[in-house]
Write a protein that holds these residues in place. Structure first.
Motif, PDB file in Angstrom:
ATOM      1  N   LEU A  66      -5.422  -1.354  -3.358  1.00 32.39           N
ATOM      2  CA  LEU A  66      -6.075  -0.422  -2.424  1.00 32.39           C
ATOM      3  C   LEU A  66      -5.515   0.985  -2.596  1.00 32.39           C
ATOM      4  O   LEU A  66      -6.252   1.967  -2.583  1.00 32.39           O
ATOM      5  CB  LEU A  66      -5.895  -0.894  -0.986  1.00 32.39           C
ATOM      6  CG  LEU A  66      -6.787  -2.057  -0.555  1.00 32.39           C
ATOM      7  CD1 LEU A  66      -6.405  -2.553   0.839  1.00 32.39           C
ATOM      8  CD2 LEU A  66      -8.242  -1.615  -0.564  1.00 32.39           C
ATOM      9  N   TYR A  77       0.833  -1.198   0.000  1.00 31.47           N
ATOM     10  CA  TYR A  77       0.000   0.000   0.000  1.00 31.47           C
ATOM     11  C   TYR A  77       0.875   1.258   0.000  1.00 31.47           C
ATOM     12  O   TYR A  77       0.595   2.216  -0.703  1.00 31.47           O
ATOM     13  CB  TYR A  77      -0.932  -0.024   1.212  1.00 31.47           C
ATOM     14  CG  TYR A  77      -1.704   1.251   1.405  1.00 31.47           C
ATOM     15  CD1 TYR A  77      -2.788   1.550   0.587  1.00 31.47           C
ATOM     16  CD2 TYR A  77      -1.344   2.163   2.396  1.00 31.47           C
ATOM     17  CE1 TYR A  77      -3.487   2.730   0.751  1.00 31.47           C
ATOM     18  CE2 TYR A  77      -2.040   3.346   2.558  1.00 31.47           C
ATOM     19  CZ  TYR A  77      -3.112   3.633   1.731  1.00 31.47           C
ATOM     20  OH  TYR A  77      -3.804   4.807   1.889  1.00 31.47           O
ATOM     21  N   TRP A  93      -7.131  -0.002   5.434  1.00 32.02           N
ATOM     22  CA  TRP A  93      -8.395  -0.223   4.730  1.00 32.02           C
ATOM     23  C   TRP A  93      -9.567   0.239   5.587  1.00 32.02           C
ATOM     24  O   TRP A  93     -10.481   0.920   5.117  1.00 32.02           O
ATOM     25  CB  TRP A  93      -8.538  -1.706   4.376  1.00 32.02           C
ATOM     26  CG  TRP A  93      -9.747  -2.029   3.547  1.00 32.02           C
ATOM     27  CD1 TRP A  93     -10.029  -1.580   2.290  1.00 32.02           C
ATOM     28  CD2 TRP A  93     -10.847  -2.861   3.918  1.00 32.02           C
ATOM     29  NE1 TRP A  93     -11.227  -2.093   1.859  1.00 32.02           N
ATOM     30  CE2 TRP A  93     -11.751  -2.894   2.837  1.00 32.02           C
ATOM     31  CE3 TRP A  93     -11.147  -3.609   5.063  1.00 32.02           C
ATOM     32  CZ2 TRP A  93     -12.927  -3.628   2.870  1.00 32.02           C
ATOM     33  CZ3 TRP A  93     -12.314  -4.351   5.095  1.00 32.02           C
ATOM     34  CH2 TRP A  93     -13.197  -4.366   4.004  1.00 32.02           C
ATOM     35  N   GLY A 142      -9.914  -5.269  -0.157  1.00 32.13           N
ATOM     36  CA  GLY A 142      -9.962  -5.236   1.313  1.00 32.13           C
ATOM     37  C   GLY A 142     -10.613  -6.495   1.854  1.00 32.13           C
ATOM     38  O   GLY A 142     -10.103  -7.132   2.780  1.00 32.13           O
TER      39      GLY A 142
END
Lengths: 273, 520, 315
Positions: free
Chosen positions: A225, A209, C146, A243
């Motif tokens: 993501l 990420y 997230w 996710g």
């Protein structure tokens, strides 16, 4: 012996993603490197089962290949941890209180001071980003984890009388560790292995990420993501799907770990009651 | 004043206690005696209603006419500690390690609202003084880890009697203690019962302890009371065959053919073993503790030599040195003239084997008996007739050849100790070190194992080094005995002579402290 | 106690020295010539030479290490190559975001987790326990960044309860600053709180099987009283270990979360440092993170001694 529900549920969840990862080695609905700008942000259904992303790549294919990256990175990292950590822990326990023990344990403490992310930062700063970074960073952090678990568990086995009996039978520390200690602590190592596996999946997602993990074009849930962040409000599916994949994989592994612990360690099962 | 009427306990449908009826009176001690699994602890727990989850309690427990079995859990909490106090077997773990002893005693008073905080502290000080922990030497701020096992048991007694309960339940309160400490704790309990007019339910596996402590005795077997009566009369008459069997087993002495040759097999000369301790200051010198301090002994071929001493006297350390597991810092150990040390040749190790105390911890739970028994072949190389040798030693110890296929957990404690003996025999050794080898066994099993040991000694001409804290057992099976204290041998001589006319003050103290069964 | 604290302090100092050696070795030794590395392939030899002088890379390794370590002890972290300001200034400014964020999250996680863990242990085997175990199982599995993205969409964009990102600075007042840090802290705290609650529960259940709980029950304490008076303090020993470990995860997590909320913290600084090959910045921030983890380990060791008298008496 009754198989715990969590184990079945967890194994089923994990098997789903493992299957997808293995399948992606030979087949994905679309090649993950195919950019189709014309079909970008296509909704689910139609030609693409789960739609396409902002570059027109097929989401399902990306998720399948992402599972491959996640599972491979976490698995190799656990392997590094076990292969290096367990022998160190066993050696430290066999020579409890010795200089060797001290050196191994202080070395462990030192590595514990470097979270995976920090290791990844250091490696990336010097060697540049790559998927190998994630493996190394997570793997190095796993070494002291397994060394501690192995040492702690081995220390409870060493004072037992069957170890004394083996010593009276003339067996040395290495042979005793292999024949008597390891089989008696294997349960704990298996359980810790699933825990570290799931933490590895999470860590890999985090590193990707922030751009310290797998690099394009290798698909990865974490980078999906990151890419989806700007489109999240308009196209929530782009962020929700990867996710959910992470959550379900980690959940499956954790449930498996809990189930295995209940199955393998009756002492712990009694406590759970 | 306390009566159990037809008390029964079942767990998951299996009966644990059946129709137990007992009566206790103020100022008197009822001894509840039986072997493990007889239900004696369960009886105590059903009085105080702390049975394990899922246990079903039937019958009635009456305390001065009040039916405890009918009380709610909340009402029962008010009874526990105030009207019924209890002490347990393991003083080392019975106290909260992170709370000081004063608070733990005062808590009994506080939780029942019997005193305010400062008053509770002063009562705690007084009660701790009463159990022998005077406030000047043992201030309330001490923590459990700063106390010995005996001192911790005194704290447990203080918190159990802090509110002067009507009934004190003592569940094997001295089993984990040394014999001299045991004697002190027993006399403390006796005094407290007499002075405070408590009734006492005293649970033990040791008939000799009961004979010394109890006014009345109840003998339990398989969840039932088989015989019940005044102590002296019951021990004189022993109407029930089980009582008699228990009594016989407790004082069992195997028939032994003495076959000493006089030639020394094991010689220990001026052995010294130091342990390094933790530094007390950061860069200070590393202090050490001398666990074995100039010990000399000789064991003749065919002889049984006893080594007795209390915990911490150094006998375990000496045992490990004799087995060649740890190096000495001074002196030497020789087996048949060859030096015993950690690097000694396998052939020398073969000639000396060991049996440990714990029938549960002695075997790798993941190995079958056959593999366990062949482990000592590491010393000799696996012989071609290994299977036959395994079958042979299994038969020698009274098991069957087929048992080699089973796992240790499929055997009872006594059978496991037979397996441990078989493992010691398989290399055909000359010396077997028996390290508390019968201490964890029930008396009836213990008697059988002692017979087996005597039989094997006669058949194979074995020599035994018999290490134990249990004077009765040492007296039953050894020719000569050594008494060890603080790393030194304080007395040595023929067993009967030492036991009947001890010379050293410590030996006399030990013998005086050991409870004895009256002659039948 | 003094002896114990002194030994821990010595071990703290040794850990710091060892960690600084590792970082120095990775950043300044392995790449060969850091100056050439920082400037890239197309740099002229003169520029590299000038930078080398600027960075103080002229001496031998030992000399360089000593001057680097000595500089840090004086609060001098060197000069950033890209920002052209002392790294210490940059770091202090950014630390004002990252450290409060990590502590905020730690406080949240501890305050939520411990009572929940105790509740689950007290009601073990009942519906409440199963509910808590289920929710925490899920909480562990959720990646914090997230979860942060979901929070932003729900609470910041849809309902606009909290700002979606950015940081007004502490000059704007404590209220707005804390408001800006709340969503990031909640996102960070969720997985940690889930782990901590489970550890608290199982540590408490472990103590319930101990003999001293039976002693307490025999004194007349109800099960709840026995747990509160005797179980909790003993259960704190393993819980403290986890809290200590969590701090390092929170610091690392904070770096990731900062990216979601565009917070000007250490994370942003370090990622800029990496892209711009500003080794001085990377080295300093990494050392600072490791320093924080080691100091927290030391504090946890002291907390052990406060809880466990056996350690105070040097055993």
């Amino acid at each position: 012996m009754r198989v715990p529900v969590q184990l079945v549920l967890g194994a089923a969840l994990f098997a789903l993603f493992l299957g997808a990862a293995l399948l992606s080695l030979v087949w994905t609905p679309f090649p993950v490197t195919d950019l189709d700008i014309a079909a970008k942000l296509a909704p689910p259904g139609g030609g693409h089962l789960l739609g396409t992303d902002h570059l027109g790549r097929d989401m399902l294919s990306m998720l399948m290949a992402g599972a491959r990256t996640s599972i491979a990175v976490a698995l190799v990292a656990v392997g590094i941890g076990i292969l290096l950590g367990v022998p160190l822990g066993l050696a430290a326990a066999a020579r409890r209180g010795s200089l060797l023990d001290e050196v191994i344990m202080r070395g462990n403490d030192l590595i514990f001071a470097f979270p995976s992310l920090v290791i990844a930062i250091l490696i990336t700063a010097v060697f540049g980003p790559s998927a190998l970074n994630a493996i190394l960073a997570i793997g190095i952090f796993n070494i002291p984890v397994f060394a501690r678990v192995a040492r702690g568990a081995a220390l409870t086995v060493w004072p037992r009388e069957f170890i004394l009996a083996a010593r009276v039978a003339g067996k040395g520390a290495a042979l005793i560790s292999a024949e008597h200690i390891l089989p008696n602590i294997a349960n704990l190592l298996v359980v810790q292995g699933t825990i570290q596996f799931s933490m590895g999946v999470l860590a890999e997602a985090g590193l990707s990420y922030v751009g310290l993990g797998a690099q394009p074009p290798t698909p990865s849930w974490g980078r999906m993501l990151a890419d989806a962040q700007t489109f999240f409000y308009g196209y929530p599916r782009l962020a929700i799907l990867p996710g959910l994949c992470i959550v379900l994989t980690v959940l499956g592994l954790n449930l498996m770990g809990d189930g295995l612990r209940d199955l393998l360690d009756p002492r712990l099962r009694r406590n759970v009651r | 004043m306390i009566a159990l009427e037809g008390v029964s306990v079942g767990i998951g449908g299996a009966p644990i206690l059946r129709d137990v009826s007992l009566a206790l009176e103020a100022g008197r001690i009822l001894g509840l005696v039986g072997e493990s699994g007889s239900g004696k602890s369960m009886t105590a727990l059903s009085v105080i209603r702390l049975l394990p989850q899922g246990a079903a309690l039937g019958g009635r427990v009456l305390l001065e006419g009040r039916e405890l079995t009918a009380l709610s859990e909340r009402q029962m909490c008010a009874v526990r500690g105030a009207e019924v106090g209890m002490i347990f077997q393991e003083p080392m773990t019975a106290l909260n390690p992170v709370q000081c002893i004063g608070d733990q005693v005062a808590e009994t008073l506080l939780v029942h609202g019997a005193a305010g905080r400062s008053e509770a502290a002063s009562i705690a000080r007084e009660r701790l003084g009463r159990v022998g922990l005077s406030p000047d030497r043992f201030p309330l701020g001490r923590y459990p880890h700063e106390l010995s096992g005996g001192q911790r048991q005194r704290v447990c007694i203080a918190l159990a009697v802090a509110l002067r309960p009507k009934l004190l339940i003592a569940d094997e309160p001295t089993t984990a203690l040394d014999v001299t400490t045991q004697a002190q704790i027993l006399s403390l309990i006796r005094e407290l019962v007499r002075e405070e007019g408590m009734a006492c339910l005293f649970i033990t596996h040791d008939l000799a302890v009961v004979a010394e402590m109890a006014d009345e005795v109840a003998v339990m077997k398989a969840g039932e009371v088989v015989e019940h009566g005044a102590t002296a009369g019951l021990l004189r008459e022993m109407r029930h065959p089980y009582t008699r069997a228990l009594f016989e087993a407790s004082r069992h002495r195997p028939e032994r053919a003495v076959r000493e040759t006089g030639t020394p097999l094991l010689e220990v000369r001026e052995a010294v073993r130091d342990y390094p301790l933790r530094r007390s200051r950061l860069f200070g010198p590393r202090p050490s503790f001398r666990a074995v301090d100039g010990v000399s002994l000789t064991l003749a071929r065919g002889e049984s030599l006893g080594l007795v001493g209390e915990s911490g006297c150094g006998k375990s350390t000496l045992t490990r040195a004799i087995l060649g597991l740890e190096a000495l810092q001074g002196g030497e150990i020789r087996l048949d003239g060859a030096e015993v040390a950690p690097g000694m040749p396998a052939e020398l190790r073969r000639r000396m084997q060991v049996v440990f105390q714990d029938p549960y911890g002695s075997f790798n739970p993941r190995h079958r008996v056959g593999r366990i028994l062949s482990e000592p072949f590491h010393l000799t190389g696996r012989p071609e007739d290994a299977e036959a040798r395994i079958a042979e030693v299994l038969r020698d110890v009274g098991l069957r050849a087929e048992d080699a296929e089973k796992f240790p957990h499929e055997f009872s404690g006594g059978q496991r100790q037979r397996i441990a003996i078989a493992r010691a025999l398989i290399t055909r050794p000359e010396l077997i070190v028996l390290d508390e080898a019968v201490s964890a066994l029930d008396v009836s099993i213990r008697a059988q194992i002692l017979d087996l040991l005597a039989d094997l000694q006669a058949r194979f001409g074995l020599s035994y080094l018999f290490i134990s804290h249990d004077l009765t057992v040492v007296r039953a099976i050894t020719d000569r005995v050594l008494v060890m204290r603080a790393g030194k041998i304080v007395e040595a001589g023929p067993t009967e002579a030492v036991f009947s006319a001890p010379e050293h003050a410590y030996t006399r103290e030990l013998l005086a402290a050991a409870p004895v069964l009256p002659a039948a | 106690m003094v002896h114990y604290a002194a030994t821990r302090l010595v071990s703290l100092a040794l850990s710091l020295i060892a960690a600084s050696l590792v970082i120095f070795a990775v950043v300044e030794v392995i790449p060969g010539d850091p100056a050439a590395y920082m400037l890239g392939l197309n740099a002229s030899p003169e520029a590299v030479e000038a930078l080398r002088r600027d960075l103080g890379l002229t001496g031998g390794l030992v000399e360089r290490y000593l001057s680097w370590a000595g500089g840090m002890l004086r609060g001098d972290f060197g000069t950033s190559y890209t920002y052209r300001v002392p790294v210490a200034e940059l770091v202090v400014q950014r630390l004002g975001v990252s450290l409060p964020l990590a502590l905020y999250a730690l406080a949240l996680s501890t305050l939520i987790a411990l009572p929940i863990g105790m509740l689950a242990a007290a009601r073990r085997g009942r519906a409440v326990d199963y509910g808590i175990m289920g929710v925490t199982q899920l909480g562990i599995a959720v990646p914090n960044f997230w979860f942060a993205m979901l929070l932003v969409v729900l609470l910041a964009i849809t309902w606009q309860v909290f700002p979606a990102g950015g940081f007004p600075g502490w000059d704007a007042g404590v209220g707005p600053a804390l408001r800006a840090l709340t969503l990031p802290a909640v996102a960070l705290a969720l997985p940690q709180a889930s782990i901590l609650a489970r550890v608290m529960r199982s540590a408490l259940i472990d103590t319930l099987g101990q003999d001293y709980i039976r002693t307490a029950r025999a004194k007349g304490l109800s099960e709840g009283q026995a747990i509160r008076n005797h179980g909790v303090r003993n259960a704190l020993i393993p819980v403290l270990t986890i809290i200590g470990l969590q701090f390092s995860f929170l610091l690392a997590g904070a770096i990731i979360i900062e990216k979601v909320f565009f917070l000007p913290g250490l994370g942003l600084l370090i990622f800029q440092g990496i892209t711009q090959r500003d080794l001085v910045v990377v080295e300093s921030v990494v050392m600072l993170l490791v320093f924080a983890v080691i100091v927290v380990t030391f504090l946890v060791d002291l907390a052990y001694a406060a809880v466990d008298p056996r350690l105070r008496h040097g055993r």
